[in-house]
Design a protein around this motif. Structure first.
Motif, PDB file in Angstrom:
ATOM      1  N   GLY A 158     195.022  29.239  47.106  1.00 14.10           N
ATOM      2  CA  GLY A 158     193.967  29.896  47.331  1.00 14.10           C
ATOM      3  C   GLY A 158     193.012  30.969  48.014  1.00 14.10           C
ATOM      4  O   GLY A 158     193.077  31.778  47.092  1.00 14.10           O
ATOM      5  N   PHE A 185     192.346  33.698  44.977  1.00 16.90           N
ATOM      6  CA  PHE A 185     191.674  33.829  44.338  1.00 16.90           C
ATOM      7  C   PHE A 185     190.112  35.145  45.066  1.00 16.90           C
ATOM      8  O   PHE A 185     188.976  35.189  43.912  1.00 16.90           O
ATOM      9  CB  PHE A 185     189.928  32.336  44.964  1.00 16.90           C
ATOM     10  CG  PHE A 185     190.525  31.330  44.622  1.00 16.90           C
ATOM     11  CD1 PHE A 185     190.069  31.037  43.250  1.00 16.90           C
ATOM     12  CD2 PHE A 185     190.830  30.138  45.361  1.00 16.90           C
ATOM     13  CE1 PHE A 185     190.485  29.769  42.866  1.00 16.90           C
ATOM     14  CE2 PHE A 185     190.757  28.740  44.930  1.00 16.90           C
ATOM     15  CZ  PHE A 185     191.225  28.650  43.402  1.00 16.90           C
ATOM     16  N   ALA A 230     187.664  35.577  42.042  1.00 19.64           N
ATOM     17  CA  ALA A 230     186.469  35.318  42.242  1.00 19.64           C
ATOM     18  C   ALA A 230     185.380  36.119  43.619  1.00 19.64           C
ATOM     19  O   ALA A 230     186.170  36.859  43.783  1.00 19.64           O
ATOM     20  CB  ALA A 230     186.255  33.735  42.683  1.00 19.64           C
ATOM     21  N   MET A 243     182.922  33.422  47.852  1.00 19.65           N
ATOM     22  CA  MET A 243     183.454  31.816  47.548  1.00 19.65           C
ATOM     23  C   MET A 243     184.436  31.836  47.616  1.00 19.65           C
ATOM     24  O   MET A 243     185.262  31.137  47.329  1.00 19.65           O
ATOM     25  CB  MET A 243     182.823  31.889  45.790  1.00 19.65           C
ATOM     26  CG  MET A 243     181.714  32.227  44.641  1.00 19.65           C
ATOM     27  SD  MET A 243     180.359  30.541  46.195  1.00 19.65           S
ATOM     28  CE  MET A 243     181.073  29.485  45.482  1.00 19.65           C
ATOM     29  N   SER A 250     185.381  29.120  50.108  1.00 15.03           N
ATOM     30  CA  SER A 250     185.356  28.008  48.870  1.00 15.03           C
ATOM     31  C   SER A 250     186.291  26.952  47.939  1.00 15.03           C
ATOM     32  O   SER A 250     186.912  25.980  48.431  1.00 15.03           O
ATOM     33  CB  SER A 250     183.714  27.791  48.168  1.00 15.03           C
ATOM     34  OG  SER A 250     182.763  27.701  49.352  1.00 15.03           O
ATOM     35  N   TYR A 251     186.482  28.085  47.448  1.00 11.00           N
ATOM     36  CA  TYR A 251     187.249  27.792  46.011  1.00 11.00           C
ATOM     37  C   TYR A 251     188.704  26.885  47.494  1.00 11.00           C
ATOM     38  O   TYR A 251     189.529  26.648  46.300  1.00 11.00           O
ATOM     39  CB  TYR A 251     187.714  29.222  45.342  1.00 11.00           C
ATOM     40  CG  TYR A 251     186.843  28.643  44.719  1.00 11.00           C
ATOM     41  CD1 TYR A 251     185.485  27.775  44.302  1.00 11.00           C
ATOM     42  CD2 TYR A 251     186.055  30.489  43.853  1.00 11.00           C
ATOM     43  CE1 TYR A 251     184.383  28.088  43.705  1.00 11.00           C
ATOM     44  CE2 TYR A 251     184.836  30.594  42.995  1.00 11.00           C
ATOM     45  CZ  TYR A 251     184.105  29.085  42.543  1.00 11.00           C
ATOM     46  OH  TYR A 251     183.409  29.260  41.697  1.00 11.00           O
ATOM     47  N   SER A 252     189.024  28.088  48.331  1.00 14.27           N
ATOM     48  CA  SER A 252     190.344  27.537  48.600  1.00 14.27           C
ATOM     49  C   SER A 252     190.544  26.050  48.994  1.00 14.27           C
ATOM     50  O   SER A 252     191.383  25.731  49.262  1.00 14.27           O
ATOM     51  CB  SER A 252     190.528  28.463  49.447  1.00 14.27           C
ATOM     52  OG  SER A 252     190.962  30.019  49.335  1.00 14.27           O
ATOM     53  N   LEU A 310     188.426  23.432  48.266  1.00 16.00           N
ATOM     54  CA  LEU A 310     188.865  23.360  47.305  1.00 16.00           C
ATOM     55  C   LEU A 310     190.091  22.711  46.860  1.00 16.00           C
ATOM     56  O   LEU A 310     190.840  21.708  46.612  1.00 16.00           O
ATOM     57  CB  LEU A 310     187.589  23.265  46.011  1.00 16.00           C
ATOM     58  CG  LEU A 310     186.251  22.804  46.331  1.00 16.00           C
ATOM     59  CD1 LEU A 310     185.627  23.577  45.146  1.00 16.00           C
ATOM     60  CD2 LEU A 310     186.086  21.767  46.129  1.00 16.00           C
ATOM     61  N   LEU A 311     190.990  23.730  47.083  1.00 18.43           N
ATOM     62  CA  LEU A 311     192.269  23.437  46.151  1.00 18.43           C
ATOM     63  C   LEU A 311     193.378  23.338  47.339  1.00 18.43           C
ATOM     64  O   LEU A 311     194.167  21.822  47.028  1.00 18.43           O
ATOM     65  CB  LEU A 311     192.859  25.147  46.698  1.00 18.43           C
ATOM     66  CG  LEU A 311     193.988  25.302  44.856  1.00 18.43           C
ATOM     67  CD1 LEU A 311     194.387  24.985  44.379  1.00 18.43           C
ATOM     68  CD2 LEU A 311     194.648  26.360  45.154  1.00 18.43           C
TER      69      LEU A 311
END
Length: 145
Positions: free
Chosen positions: A50, A54, A58, A62, A65-67, A69-70
């Motif tokens: 991520g 990302f 992105a 963010m 945060s996305y990383s 979640l991944l």
């Protein structure tokens, strides 16, 4: 005389393997080690994947945060992989038992039948469940001795 059904646990694999106890469950050390390694690789791998993907798609604030979640998704994938790789090695078999069998179980658990019956008698939810299972009378007989 009324009989009860008791689940008896036996090992499916009769080979001599070494077991350890973790969080109240008995496991094979090599399997738990491999599960931990798979989980670490999948979750950290997902996080760093991520971090590399990302930033291109992105906003900068963010990306973390996305990383994350991944990485959590990687943990879920690891859970699925480990549950497929390592099936439970126990078989539960039902067998009928008598009140003497229940007494033996209570002795093995080092439990006092009279104190157990008092706890059951004073808890309406447990008492109702025991009545539905049809074993309250056995506890009552053993507890009143």
């Amino acid at each position: 005389m009324k009989t009860e059904m008791v689940m008896k646990e036996t090992k499916a694999d009769t080979s001599k393997q070494e077991y350890i106890e973790i969080l109240g469950d008995t496991v094979v050390p090599s399997r738990i080690l491999l599960s931990v390694i798979i989980s670490i690789i999948a979750s950290i791998g997902g996080y760093f994947l991520g971090k590399s993907i990302f930033p291109q798609i992105a906003e900068a604030k963010m990306v973390s945060s996305y990383s994350l979640l991944l990485g959590i998704g990687g943990s879920v994938v690891a859970l699925i992989i480990c549950s497929r790789l390592f099936k439970p090695s126990r078989i539960l078999m039902e067998e009928e038992t008598t009140s003497e069998g229940l007494e033996e179980i209570l002795r093995d658990l080092q439990a006092d039948p009279s104190s157990e019956y008092e706890l059951i008698k004073n808890d309406p939810v447990t008492k109702k469940e025991m009545e539905e299972l049809g074993i309250l009378d056995t506890f009552k007989r053993n507890g009143e001795r």
